[in-house]
Design a protein around this motif. Sequence first.
Motif, PDB file in Angstrom:
ATOM      1  N   ARG A  73      11.041   7.069   2.065  1.00 10.09           N
ATOM      2  CA  ARG A  73      11.737   7.899   3.055  1.00 10.09           C
ATOM      3  C   ARG A  73      13.034   7.231   3.499  1.00 10.09           C
ATOM      4  NH1 ARG A  73       6.219   9.717   4.288  1.00 10.09           N
ATOM      5  NH2 ARG A  73       5.875   7.776   5.403  1.00 10.09           N
ATOM      6  N   GLU A  74      13.043   5.894   3.557  1.00  8.36           N
ATOM      7  CA  GLU A  74      14.306   5.209   3.878  1.00  8.36           C
ATOM      8  C   GLU A  74      15.367   5.505   2.814  1.00  8.36           C
ATOM      9  OE1 GLU A  74      13.334   1.042   4.479  1.00  8.36           O
ATOM     10  OE2 GLU A  74      11.772   1.572   5.923  1.00  8.36           O
ATOM     11  N   PHE A  75      14.935   5.612   1.569  1.00  8.90           N
ATOM     12  CA  PHE A  75      15.871   5.935   0.483  1.00  8.90           C
ATOM     13  C   PHE A  75      16.113   7.442   0.368  1.00  8.90           C
ATOM     14  CE2 PHE A  75      13.643   2.146  -1.690  1.00  8.90           C
ATOM     15  CZ  PHE A  75      14.510   1.239  -1.104  1.00  8.90           C
ATOM     16  N   GLU A  76      15.455   8.222   1.223  1.00  6.85           N
ATOM     17  CA  GLU A  76      15.468   9.696   1.113  1.00  6.85           C
ATOM     18  C   GLU A  76      15.133  10.161  -0.302  1.00  6.85           C
ATOM     19  OE1 GLU A  76      18.753  11.565   3.363  1.00  6.85           O
ATOM     20  OE2 GLU A  76      19.245   9.530   3.997  1.00  6.85           O
ATOM     21  N   LEU A  77      14.159   9.483  -0.857  1.00  6.21           N
ATOM     22  CA  LEU A  77      13.814   9.686  -2.259  1.00  6.21           C
ATOM     23  C   LEU A  77      13.339  11.107  -2.557  1.00  6.21           C
ATOM     24  CD1 LEU A  77      13.671   8.139  -4.897  1.00  6.21           C
ATOM     25  CD2 LEU A  77      11.396   7.320  -4.254  1.00  6.21           C
ATOM     26  N   GLY A  78      12.739  11.740  -1.562  1.00  7.10           N
ATOM     27  CA  GLY A  78      12.264  13.108  -1.758  1.00  7.10           C
ATOM     28  C   GLY A  78      13.364  14.052  -2.236  1.00  7.10           C
ATOM     29  N   ASP A  79      14.608  13.773  -1.832  1.00  9.59           N
ATOM     30  CA  ASP A  79      15.725  14.634  -2.242  1.00  9.59           C
ATOM     31  C   ASP A  79      16.075  14.499  -3.719  1.00  9.59           C
ATOM     32  OD1 ASP A  79      15.800  15.156   0.409  1.00  9.59           O
ATOM     33  OD2 ASP A  79      17.663  14.068   0.828  1.00  9.59           O
ATOM     34  N   TYR A  80      15.585  13.431  -4.337  1.00 10.65           N
ATOM     35  CA  TYR A  80      16.002  13.144  -5.702  1.00 10.65           C
ATOM     36  C   TYR A  80      14.905  13.349  -6.734  1.00 10.65           C
ATOM     37  CZ  TYR A  80      19.710  10.898  -3.071  1.00 10.65           C
ATOM     38  OH  TYR A  80      20.732  10.649  -2.201  1.00 10.65           O
ATOM     39  N   ARG A  88       0.827  -1.204   0.000  1.00 10.25           N
ATOM     40  CA  ARG A  88       0.000   0.000   0.000  1.00 10.25           C
ATOM     41  C   ARG A  88       0.865   1.258   0.000  1.00 10.25           C
ATOM     42  NH1 ARG A  88      -2.303  -0.519   6.192  1.00 10.25           N
ATOM     43  NH2 ARG A  88      -0.242  -0.507   7.160  1.00 10.25           N
ATOM     44  N   GLU A  89       0.201   2.352  -0.343  1.00 11.60           N
ATOM     45  CA  GLU A  89       0.900   3.630  -0.475  1.00 11.60           C
ATOM     46  C   GLU A  89       1.733   3.967   0.761  1.00 11.60           C
ATOM     47  OE1 GLU A  89      -1.347   6.950  -2.248  1.00 11.60           O
ATOM     48  OE2 GLU A  89      -0.830   8.057  -0.445  1.00 11.60           O
ATOM     49  N   LYS A  90       1.153   3.725   1.925  1.00 13.00           N
ATOM     50  CA  LYS A  90       1.845   4.102   3.157  1.00 13.00           C
ATOM     51  C   LYS A  90       3.185   3.367   3.286  1.00 13.00           C
ATOM     52  CE  LYS A  90       1.291   3.813   8.089  1.00 13.00           C
ATOM     53  NZ  LYS A  90       0.777   2.849   9.037  1.00 13.00           N
ATOM     54  N   THR A  91       3.166   2.063   2.992  1.00 17.20           N
ATOM     55  CA  THR A  91       4.397   1.277   3.104  1.00 17.20           C
ATOM     56  C   THR A  91       5.423   1.717   2.067  1.00 17.20           C
ATOM     57  OG1 THR A  91       3.010  -0.571   3.790  1.00 17.20           O
ATOM     58  CG2 THR A  91       5.294  -1.077   3.197  1.00 17.20           C
ATOM     59  N   LEU A  92       4.947   1.965   0.844  1.00 24.21           N
ATOM     60  CA  LEU A  92       5.868   2.398  -0.207  1.00 24.21           C
ATOM     61  C   LEU A  92       6.459   3.765   0.129  1.00 24.21           C
ATOM     62  CD1 LEU A  92       3.807   1.218  -3.303  1.00 24.21           C
ATOM     63  CD2 LEU A  92       5.975   0.271  -2.497  1.00 24.21           C
ATOM     64  N   ALA A  93       5.658   4.625   0.728  1.00 22.77           N
ATOM     65  CA  ALA A  93       6.176   5.943   1.115  1.00 22.77           C
ATOM     66  C   ALA A  93       7.211   5.809   2.229  1.00 22.77           C
ATOM     67  CB  ALA A  93       5.031   6.856   1.543  1.00 22.77           C
ATOM     68  N   GLU A  94       7.011   4.834   3.104  1.00 22.02           N
ATOM     69  CA  GLU A  94       8.033   4.569   4.131  1.00 22.02           C
ATOM     70  C   GLU A  94       9.352   4.160   3.477  1.00 22.02           C
ATOM     71  OE1 GLU A  94       4.876   2.696   7.361  1.00 22.02           O
ATOM     72  OE2 GLU A  94       6.589   1.469   6.725  1.00 22.02           O
ATOM     73  N   LEU A  95       9.250   3.232   2.513  1.00 22.74           N
ATOM     74  CA  LEU A  95      10.457   2.833   1.781  1.00 22.74           C
ATOM     75  C   LEU A  95      11.110   4.055   1.146  1.00 22.74           C
ATOM     76  CD1 LEU A  95       9.396  -0.432  -0.108  1.00 22.74           C
ATOM     77  CD2 LEU A  95      11.298  -0.220   1.500  1.00 22.74           C
TER      78      LEU A  95
END
Lengths: 223, 223
Positions: A85-92, A76-83
């Motif tokens: 954030r672990e990858f700090e994907l927002g920065d990229y 689900r979206e929530k779990t994928l968004a957690e992943l």
Amino acid sequence: MDNKLDRLQSKLGHQFQKEELLVRAITHRSAGSKHNERLEFLGDSILSMVIAEALFCRFPDVSEGDMSRMRATLVREKTLAELAREFELGDYLILGPGELKSGGFRRESILADAVEAIIGAIYMDCQMDRTRDLLLSWYAERLEQIRPGVEQKDPKTRLQELLQGQRKPLPTYVVLKVKGEAHNQEFTVQCEVEGLPTEIIGIGSSRRKAEQSAAERALERLL
Amino acid sequence: MDNKLDRLQSKLGHQFQKEELLVRAITHRSAGSKHNERLEFLGDSILSMVIAEALFCRFPDVSEGDMSRMRATLVREKTLAELAREFELGDYLILGPGELKSGGFRRESILADAVEAIIGAIYMDCQMDRTRDLLLSWYAERLEQIRPGVEQKDPKTRLQELLQGQRKPLPTYVVLKVKGEAHNQEFTVQCEVEGLPTEIIGIGSSRRKAEQSAAERALERLL
């Protein structure tokens, strides 16, 4: 840019042979026509399949209904968004100016979609076996922890069942505050449970989400 | 039994190393506890993924929305039941006495589920590459024929658009008959289209399904 992409690839655990696939996967549709939605479609189906297989092998005696609920929790979206954030994907993420301004790099749906697109990109870069191994490493802890049954129920249901089991009154939810405009509201909800202090608060973009969030906090105190 | 299973395997195009997987895949839950629902869960996700990948590669410029609609067409119950009939799967299904009596071997949902379970079984028997090749051979003609856009619209929409394009009045749907009890009804609907004889009938387990079925027949006459 290249240096930055290297950091992301190292967080993901995959060095792309075709780096343009990764660039595409982190490009939101607001940033132009070469966006990540096709890769997201592909990645979503790959993730579903890999998780289905993992659950099938890990839980040989569990019904398809329970497997289906566990998978829903894991993808689900929530779990994928957690992943994300672990990858700090927002920065990229590569976003258009509107999304940049409105904080799209923090939005769960954008983050989750980009994770799916990255999965699609990895698959296009190196096919199934490697993709499966990588996904299983991303999900190792979550697969270790997930159990059929109770965990898949939403927090409000779990809280209600817990209190019923203890013959306590049902929780009540009170909306304390609604702020923001119609399409972008934030709800603050208080969950009142007998025997717990009254400051259990949940915040969310809908009343339902805020209630779920409050119920989750109540559960944390009670369990 | 073995001889019979051989015939099925030859129709499927796969000789199982572990024949017990195939037996399980054709065993409906009405026939006992070793039924096919777990394999169905697995097979469903494998089919979705293989079709997603095939569409992704085949239509490099098509949006995720169109890919998603094409996939829905290719993996829906109706299509899977068609495949089942090509394999004459109804002759092989293992059903409980109740389903046997009520003609379960002809029921689309049971046939479609068994096809998904067989896909799961093949995957467990021989892993991804072989399973993908086999699925692509089962779907070769359908993948050849499918196009983004119009084919994915439902029959009522297509009929309406066709008539609008010819500047004719819209079709009307009239429920002629409803029979059966509340949980098991059968609707008979007539579709009236200017210029077509009035006996265009659709039957379905809901009013909507019956209307869609009638619209499909009207389209067959008009196209």
